[in-house]
Structure formats: C-alpha cells, structure tokens
Design an enzyme around this catalytic site. Sequence first.
Site, PDB file in Angstrom:
ATOM      1  N   THR A   1       0.908  -1.227   0.021  1.00  0.00           N
ATOM      2  CA  THR A   1       0.001   0.049  -0.100  1.00  0.00           C
ATOM      3  C   THR A   1       0.956   1.136  -0.034  1.00  0.00           C
ATOM      4  OG1 THR A   1      -1.815   1.198   0.928  1.00  0.00           O
ATOM      5  CG2 THR A   1      -0.116   0.064   2.474  1.00  0.00           C
TER       6      THR A   1
ATOM      7  N   ASN B   1      -0.841   4.107   1.053  1.00  0.00           N
ATOM      8  CA  ASN B   1      -1.981   4.863   2.129  1.00  0.00           C
ATOM      9  C   ASN B   1      -1.459   4.848   3.475  1.00  0.00           C
ATOM     10  OD1 ASN B   1      -4.194   5.232   3.796  1.00  0.00           O
ATOM     11  ND2 ASN B   1      -5.583   4.546   1.858  1.00  0.00           N
TER      12      ASN B   1
ATOM     13  N   HIS C   1      -2.656   6.190   6.050  1.00  0.00           N
ATOM     14  CA  HIS C   1      -3.801   5.853   7.075  1.00  0.00           C
ATOM     15  C   HIS C   1      -3.711   4.388   7.405  1.00  0.00           C
ATOM     16  CE1 HIS C   1      -5.377   9.929   7.124  1.00  0.00           C
ATOM     17  NE2 HIS C   1      -5.412   9.898   5.940  1.00  0.00           N
TER      18      HIS C   1
ATOM     19  N   ASP D   1      -7.768  -4.930  -0.038  1.00  0.00           N
ATOM     20  CA  ASP D   1      -8.804  -4.260  -0.748  1.00  0.00           C
ATOM     21  C   ASP D   1      -9.804  -4.124   0.345  1.00  0.00           C
ATOM     22  OD1 ASP D   1      -8.964  -2.650  -2.862  1.00  0.00           O
ATOM     23  OD2 ASP D   1     -10.431  -4.129  -3.648  1.00  0.00           O
ATOM     24  N   SER D   2     -10.566  -3.243   0.243  1.00  0.00           N
ATOM     25  CA  SER D   2     -11.807  -2.968   1.090  1.00  0.00           C
ATOM     26  C   SER D   2     -12.696  -2.116   0.446  1.00  0.00           C
ATOM     27  CB  SER D   2     -11.570  -2.127   2.350  1.00  0.00           C
ATOM     28  OG  SER D   2     -10.523  -2.630   3.176  1.00  0.00           O
TER      29      SER D   2
ATOM     30  N   GLY E   1     -12.124   7.897   4.310  1.00  0.00           N
ATOM     31  CA  GLY E   1     -12.980   7.094   3.354  1.00  0.00           C
ATOM     32  C   GLY E   1     -14.503   7.840   3.808  1.00  0.00           C
TER      33      GLY E   1
ATOM     34  N   LYS F   1     -11.440   2.176  17.059  1.00  0.00           N
ATOM     35  CA  LYS F   1     -11.848   1.826  15.862  1.00  0.00           C
ATOM     36  C   LYS F   1     -11.133   0.380  15.292  1.00  0.00           C
ATOM     37  CE  LYS F   1     -11.599   2.513  10.656  1.00  0.00           C
ATOM     38  NZ  LYS F   1     -11.043   3.063   9.718  1.00  0.00           N
TER      39      LYS F   1
END
Length: 195
Positions: free
Chosen positions: A7, A9, A11, A68-69, A148, A170
């Site tokens: 990734t 990303n 975050h 992947d989400s 997101g 979370k």
Amino acid sequence: MQLCFATNNAHKLTEIKAILGDNFELKTLQEIGCNEELPETTDTIEGNSAQKAEYVWEHYSVNCFADDSGLEIEALNGAPGVHSAYYSGERNHARNIERVLSELANESNRKARFKTVITLTLAGKSHSFEGIVEGSIIDSPRGTDGFGYDPIFVPEGGNRTFAEMTLDEKGKISHRSRAFAKLVAFLQSYSGINS
C-alpha cells in the site's frame, strides 16, 4: 518476520502497524523499490487484493500482503463495493460520501457493511483472510478522524461513526482489524518461512 504491505496509503499503514505490533517488520512498497502503481483491474474486492499481493511477489520476490476494502450498501445492491475509492469518478472522500448520501436520500434501508479482504503471498503461495463489520449509513457526516466513508458509517450496536472514534477504538472492531487478526493468527502459527 519481514513482510511488505502493498500500500501507499499512510492511514492504512498507521492502522496496521498498530494492529501488528512489534512482532513483524513491515516494509512499504517504496522500501522494497516498488514505485509503480499496483494493478487493481478485477471486478471484486477479493480479486484486487490477490492481484496486488501476487504482483509484488512476481516482480520483487518479496513476501507480501495486500488488502482491498469496500463499503457495500444493501439498498444500492452492494455498491459502491469494489469501486468505493473512486465512486464519484475520482479519488475524493468528500465527493464519494456526497454521492452515497444523494443515492440514499429517499431510502429507508440504510444497512451497510465494510468488507476487507487480505491476500498474503508467502513464497509464491497465496492465503486469503476476510473481515466484515455490519452497520448503517447516517444522513450526514460526523467526526474528523478516520478516512473514506468513516464519517457516515455507524457500526452495528454503536451510536458513533468510525470517524468519531479514536484509532484504537476503531481498531478493535473494524473490518480491517478483523481481517488482520486472522492474518496475524495465521502468521503466528505458520512454520517454514524464514524471518
């Protein structure tokens, strides 16, 4: 154990490092010399996850996991799903949220779920792990944390959005943490891989 997390990303990387702890040395794509955009050309979350992990193994010979989400909304027949990141036509969280809220404007069924699929490729062999959290979509965004669709998603049994929770809160219940718990359990029981 050294692994590449496929990734770019930041975050996701922060979230996953918090889940994995000190037992694993995570390498980024940049750290293994992978600067190209990984392919995500399948029409499923599972397919994109596998495609990314297998690409890194095939091109860099590095043990790797990729995720992947997607957000799947019942009233939208599972959309945005695999297209979650670009649902508005561009990679823009605010616009993606606007489109979802617009499409649900006259809809009473607000049921939704976040789904993550992780593919781990070790020595060329792939393993898959899924995490799901059920919940619902609220009428307007709340909260400033997360990313997101977090500001409009309230997990089942709760009253706060993912964006109103701390990273730690979370992390205990998210789809990603559930999938990663399965990955970590697998890695801890896996023998035959050199660290």
